[in-house]
Motif scaffolding. Structure first.
Motif, mmCIF file in Angstrom:
data_model
loop_
_atom_site.group_PDB
_atom_site.id
_atom_site.type_symbol
_atom_site.label_atom_id
_atom_site.label_comp_id
_atom_site.label_asym_id
_atom_site.label_seq_id
_atom_site.Cartn_x
_atom_site.Cartn_y
_atom_site.Cartn_z
ATOM 1 N N ASP A 192 -8.064 -6.422 112.832
ATOM 2 C CA ASP A 192 -6.972 -5.476 113.442
ATOM 3 C C ASP A 192 -5.773 -5.822 112.650
ATOM 4 O O ASP A 192 -4.785 -6.773 113.070
ATOM 5 C CB ASP A 192 -6.873 -6.176 114.761
ATOM 6 N N LEU A 193 -5.603 -5.235 111.344
ATOM 7 C CA LEU A 193 -4.464 -5.275 110.753
ATOM 8 C C LEU A 193 -3.213 -5.132 111.286
ATOM 9 O O LEU A 193 -2.108 -5.830 111.185
ATOM 10 C CB LEU A 193 -4.692 -4.563 109.299
ATOM 11 N N LYS A 194 -3.149 -4.017 112.233
ATOM 12 C CA LYS A 194 -1.994 -3.635 112.916
ATOM 13 C C LYS A 194 -1.576 -4.762 113.812
ATOM 14 O O LYS A 194 -0.386 -5.088 113.620
ATOM 15 C CB LYS A 194 -2.246 -2.330 113.575
ATOM 16 N N GLY A 195 -2.413 -5.193 114.585
ATOM 17 C CA GLY A 195 -2.023 -6.294 115.567
ATOM 18 C C GLY A 195 -1.489 -7.556 114.817
ATOM 19 O O GLY A 195 -0.467 -8.243 115.222
ATOM 20 N N LEU A 196 -2.153 -7.824 113.653
ATOM 21 C CA LEU A 196 -1.571 -9.060 112.843
ATOM 22 C C LEU A 196 -0.276 -8.964 112.370
ATOM 23 O O LEU A 196 0.480 -9.669 112.403
ATOM 24 C CB LEU A 196 -2.649 -9.189 111.527
ATOM 25 N N PHE A 231 10.951 -6.825 120.243
ATOM 26 C CA PHE A 231 10.332 -5.451 120.227
ATOM 27 C C PHE A 231 9.042 -5.198 119.571
ATOM 28 O O PHE A 231 8.090 -4.652 120.076
ATOM 29 C CB PHE A 231 11.536 -4.673 119.250
ATOM 30 N N CYS A 232 8.920 -5.957 118.488
ATOM 31 C CA CYS A 232 7.614 -6.218 117.990
ATOM 32 C C CYS A 232 6.585 -6.702 118.960
ATOM 33 O O CYS A 232 5.268 -6.280 118.922
ATOM 34 C CB CYS A 232 7.546 -6.972 116.681
ATOM 35 N N ALA A 233 6.944 -7.857 119.721
ATOM 36 C CA ALA A 233 5.844 -8.168 120.997
ATOM 37 C C ALA A 233 5.586 -7.249 121.849
ATOM 38 O O ALA A 233 4.587 -7.120 122.062
ATOM 39 C CB ALA A 233 6.655 -9.537 121.546
ATOM 40 N N GLN A 234 6.725 -6.277 121.993
ATOM 41 C CA GLN A 234 6.444 -5.259 123.276
ATOM 42 C C GLN A 234 5.374 -4.123 122.600
ATOM 43 O O GLN A 234 4.443 -3.750 122.973
ATOM 44 C CB GLN A 234 7.421 -4.856 123.494
ATOM 45 N N LEU A 235 5.504 -3.987 121.061
ATOM 46 C CA LEU A 235 4.655 -3.132 120.600
ATOM 47 C C LEU A 235 3.363 -3.529 120.443
ATOM 48 O O LEU A 235 2.363 -2.922 120.681
ATOM 49 C CB LEU A 235 5.224 -2.765 119.101
ATOM 50 N N TYR A 236 3.131 -5.056 120.171
ATOM 51 C CA TYR A 236 1.809 -5.553 120.241
ATOM 52 C C TYR A 236 1.100 -5.432 121.635
ATOM 53 O O TYR A 236 -0.120 -5.328 121.727
ATOM 54 C CB TYR A 236 1.863 -6.984 119.732
ATOM 55 N N TRP A 237 2.016 -5.562 122.511
ATOM 56 C CA TRP A 237 1.245 -5.564 123.953
ATOM 57 C C TRP A 237 0.592 -4.056 124.251
ATOM 58 O O TRP A 237 -0.419 -4.139 124.718
ATOM 59 C CB TRP A 237 2.505 -5.748 124.966
ATOM 60 N N LYS A 238 1.345 -3.090 123.714
ATOM 61 C CA LYS A 238 1.036 -1.531 124.075
ATOM 62 C C LYS A 238 -0.331 -1.525 123.197
ATOM 63 O O LYS A 238 -1.335 -0.741 123.550
ATOM 64 C CB LYS A 238 1.972 -0.558 123.515
ATOM 65 N N HIS A 239 -0.217 -2.083 121.852
ATOM 66 C CA HIS A 239 -1.479 -2.021 120.843
ATOM 67 C C HIS A 239 -2.716 -2.651 121.470
ATOM 68 O O HIS A 239 -3.909 -2.314 121.475
ATOM 69 C CB HIS A 239 -1.163 -2.500 119.626
ATOM 70 N N TYR A 240 -2.260 -3.898 122.028
ATOM 71 C CA TYR A 240 -3.509 -4.750 122.637
ATOM 72 C C TYR A 240 -4.158 -3.852 123.592
ATOM 73 O O TYR A 240 -5.440 -3.930 123.758
ATOM 74 C CB TYR A 240 -2.899 -5.789 122.874
ATOM 75 N N ARG A 241 -3.361 -3.141 124.404
ATOM 76 C CA ARG A 241 -4.108 -2.647 125.862
ATOM 77 C C ARG A 241 -4.834 -1.255 125.246
ATOM 78 O O ARG A 241 -5.706 -0.801 126.133
ATOM 79 C CB ARG A 241 -2.932 -2.010 126.820
ATOM 80 N N ASN A 242 -4.551 -0.818 124.196
ATOM 81 C CA ASN A 242 -5.503 0.491 123.735
ATOM 82 C C ASN A 242 -6.493 0.081 122.519
ATOM 83 O O ASN A 242 -7.004 0.846 122.128
ATOM 84 C CB ASN A 242 -4.557 1.198 123.308
ATOM 85 N N LYS A 243 -6.642 -1.439 122.330
ATOM 86 C CA LYS A 243 -7.401 -1.898 121.318
ATOM 87 C C LYS A 243 -8.701 -2.389 121.742
ATOM 88 O O LYS A 243 -8.562 -3.183 122.757
ATOM 89 C CB LYS A 243 -6.771 -2.878 120.235
ATOM 90 N N GLN A 244 -9.897 -1.835 121.208
ATOM 91 C CA GLN A 244 -11.239 -2.535 121.880
ATOM 92 C C GLN A 244 -11.450 -3.966 121.632
ATOM 93 O O GLN A 244 -11.891 -4.672 122.226
ATOM 94 C CB GLN A 244 -12.209 -1.803 121.414
ATOM 95 N N ASP A 245 -10.824 -4.369 120.195
ATOM 96 C CA ASP A 245 -11.315 -5.640 119.706
ATOM 97 C C ASP A 245 -9.893 -6.183 119.157
ATOM 98 O O ASP A 245 -9.916 -6.196 117.803
ATOM 99 C CB ASP A 245 -12.239 -5.750 118.687
ATOM 100 N N ASP A 249 -6.628 -11.794 121.712
ATOM 101 C CA ASP A 249 -7.113 -11.326 123.068
ATOM 102 C C ASP A 249 -6.238 -11.774 124.312
ATOM 103 O O ASP A 249 -6.661 -12.848 124.635
ATOM 104 C CB ASP A 249 -8.463 -11.551 123.316
ATOM 105 N N LEU A 250 -5.179 -11.113 124.620
ATOM 106 C CA LEU A 250 -4.310 -11.670 125.663
ATOM 107 C C LEU A 250 -5.120 -11.898 127.151
ATOM 108 O O LEU A 250 -4.498 -12.416 128.068
ATOM 109 C CB LEU A 250 -3.017 -10.769 125.792
ATOM 110 N N SER A 251 -6.276 -11.173 127.008
ATOM 111 C CA SER A 251 -6.917 -11.251 128.643
ATOM 112 C C SER A 251 -7.444 -12.651 128.862
ATOM 113 O O SER A 251 -7.500 -12.896 130.077
ATOM 114 C CB SER A 251 -8.058 -10.417 128.624
ATOM 115 N N MET A 252 -7.298 -13.494 127.727
ATOM 116 C CA MET A 252 -7.717 -14.982 128.133
ATOM 117 C C MET A 252 -6.558 -15.569 129.014
ATOM 118 O O MET A 252 -6.906 -16.445 129.684
ATOM 119 C CB MET A 252 -7.485 -15.671 126.749
ATOM 120 N N LEU A 253 -5.447 -15.023 129.003
ATOM 121 C CA LEU A 253 -4.386 -15.622 129.897
ATOM 122 C C LEU A 253 -4.532 -14.914 131.217
ATOM 123 O O LEU A 253 -3.704 -15.490 132.124
ATOM 124 C CB LEU A 253 -2.896 -14.934 129.312
#
Length: 457
Positions: A192-196, A231-245, A249-253
């Protein structure tokens, strides 16, 4: 020695290397700042650079392990670490030193989550408290011997050998990984290069903004960096919710035990990292202690934490996490509060420092061991690897954020009051912040605390 304990030994040595790099480098910071002629806030990037490197590579560690295998990943991590340690030791400019420390952190950060997941998968749930006790024992041996050893190296040789002395141990881990870790089936996952990229930008800009604020003539620049990080953290949160893998994986929280353990780790080991860093500067620059003398205080911390961890290991399955968390948090905060009373009087200050580090050690030992066991209790196999990534990323972030936040608070206070008062007020603020998790302990119901219960979501 059985296979699983060989793997555990590789992980524990790697974890030891990680710990000594935080505490040995911290004790050398005043001398490095003096030789390189940089400020206190700038020199913290010697520590932050290492932690930043670890933080940046942890999210991608599982993907690299799936691509190259655990054995090759761990070997490569220790070789990269050795390369960074060498150039840290020969650096003549702060920029080169920080860059070398980032490289060193990139190497160290690969081993910890991969080694932890590999180790915990070899032990059943009821056996993990024992492994957590071993992990925390190593985490105590490191701060017990590394500050005093690092102080002696600084006093009698040079701060450069604080970094160079790590190389033989890291190379030994690489050899053990080659000889002991069995080759496994490699399952390549698409990264997940965008997430990284978003995570890396968020962490780097937040830490950079906090560290630059005190010395920056134009305050809008570091503030802008902090806002960019958020802002980047918020963008990752949106990215994470729409990314299959997603890469992280914030669902661990969603797991209540993991979530509370993450918070507690920021409030105790994270806060302690910042407090201990300021304590080192206070002792050496205000009270005139040597590096070796200030390093000896961590021996007291480690002794108290060692006995606390032994007690915690015996009580955990009987009492659950809640009473252990409560006791450790209160003891740790009380120790930090005592630091605010340390002044110029030699005998009374020495007694206060002894009491403070014993209390912080006892509280920190109980909390760290309890959090380590509690956070990973509900995960197995693939979910364990993803949980390990979250946990180790949080562990490094808590240390880095602790150092950056309390250095930031100190620098702000120093502009308004005397240096001594700025240290004392910062210690009091740290003690108060360390108590905040007490408000959330009710999340751990008696049912959720049972080590054999299902996932407590």
């Amino acid at each position: 020695m059985t296979y699983r304990y060989r793997i555990a030994l590789i992980f524990l040595i790697g974890f030891f290397i990680d710990c000594i790099n935080i505490f040995m480098s911290a004790i050398a910071l005043p001398d490095i700042a003096r030789e390189l002629q940089v400020s206190e806030s700038s020199i913290t990037w010697v520590a932050n650079g290492y932690i930043l490197g670890i933080t940046l590579v942890i999210p991608v560690s599982n993907w690299l392990s799936s691509l190259f295998g655990a054995r090759l990943t761990i070997m490569a991590s220790m070789l990269i670490f050795s390369f960074g340690a060498f150039f840290s030791g020969i650096s003549d400019h702060l920029s080169l030193l920080v860059l070398s420390r980032i490289i060193q952190g990139l190497g160290g950060g690969l081993l910890i989550p991969v080694g932890q997941a590999l180790t915990l998968n070899l032990f059943k749930k009821h056996e993990r408290a024992r492994i957590s006790t071993l992990v925390m024992t190593v985490a105590l041996i490191a701060p017990a011997i590394s500050p005093s050893t690092g102080g002696a190296i600084v006093d009698h040789f040079s701060w450069r050998w604080v970094f160079l002395s790590n190389i033989p141990l890291s190379l030994a881990v690489a050899v053990l990984a080659l000889l002991w870790i069995r080759p496994e089936k490699i399952i390549v996952r698409r990264p997940d290069l965008k997430g990284l990229l978003l995570i890396s930008l968020s962490v780097a800009t937040l830490l950079l903004g906090l560290s630059l604020y005190a010395d920056s003539a134009a305050k809008h620049i570091p503030l802008g960096l902090v806002m960019l990080g958020i802002f980047c953290a918020q963008l990752y949160w949106k990215h994470y919710r729409n990314k299959q893998d997603p890469i992280l994986d914030l669902s661990m929280l969603n797991n209540s035990r993991m979530r509370l353990s993450v918070m507690v780790y920021h409030a105790v080991p994270g806060v302690f990292t910042g407090v201990n860093l300021l304590s080192i500067f206070y002792l050496q620059r205000v009270l005139g202690w040597s590096a070796g003398q200030s390093g000896l205080l961590m021996v007291l911390y480690a002794v108290a934490a060692f006995f606390a961890i032994l007690t915690c290991g015996r009580l955990y399955n009987r009492t659950g996490a809640m009473p252990l968390f409560f006791t450790g948090i209160v003891l740790h905060a009380a120790g930090i509060a005592l630091l605010s009373l340390v002044g110029q009087a030699h005998l009374s200050s020495l007694l206060l420092l002894v009491a403070a580090y014993l209390l912080m050690g006892a509280g920190g030992g109980v909390v760290a061991n309890t959090a380590q066991t509690t956070a990973m209790l509900d995960f197995e196999d693939e979910s364990l690897a993803r949980a390990s990534t979250i946990w180790n990323l949080n562990r490094q972030l808590s240390l880095s954020i602790g150092a950056a936040v309390f250095t930031f608070i100190f620098n702000l206070l120093q502009q308004q009051t005397t240096t001594t008062s700025a240290y004392h007020i910062t210690f009091l603020i740290a003690a108060a912040l360390g108590l905040l998790p007490l408000l959330r302990l009710s999340q751990l119901s008696r049912h959720q605390e049972s080590p054999c219960s299902p996932e407590g979501n």
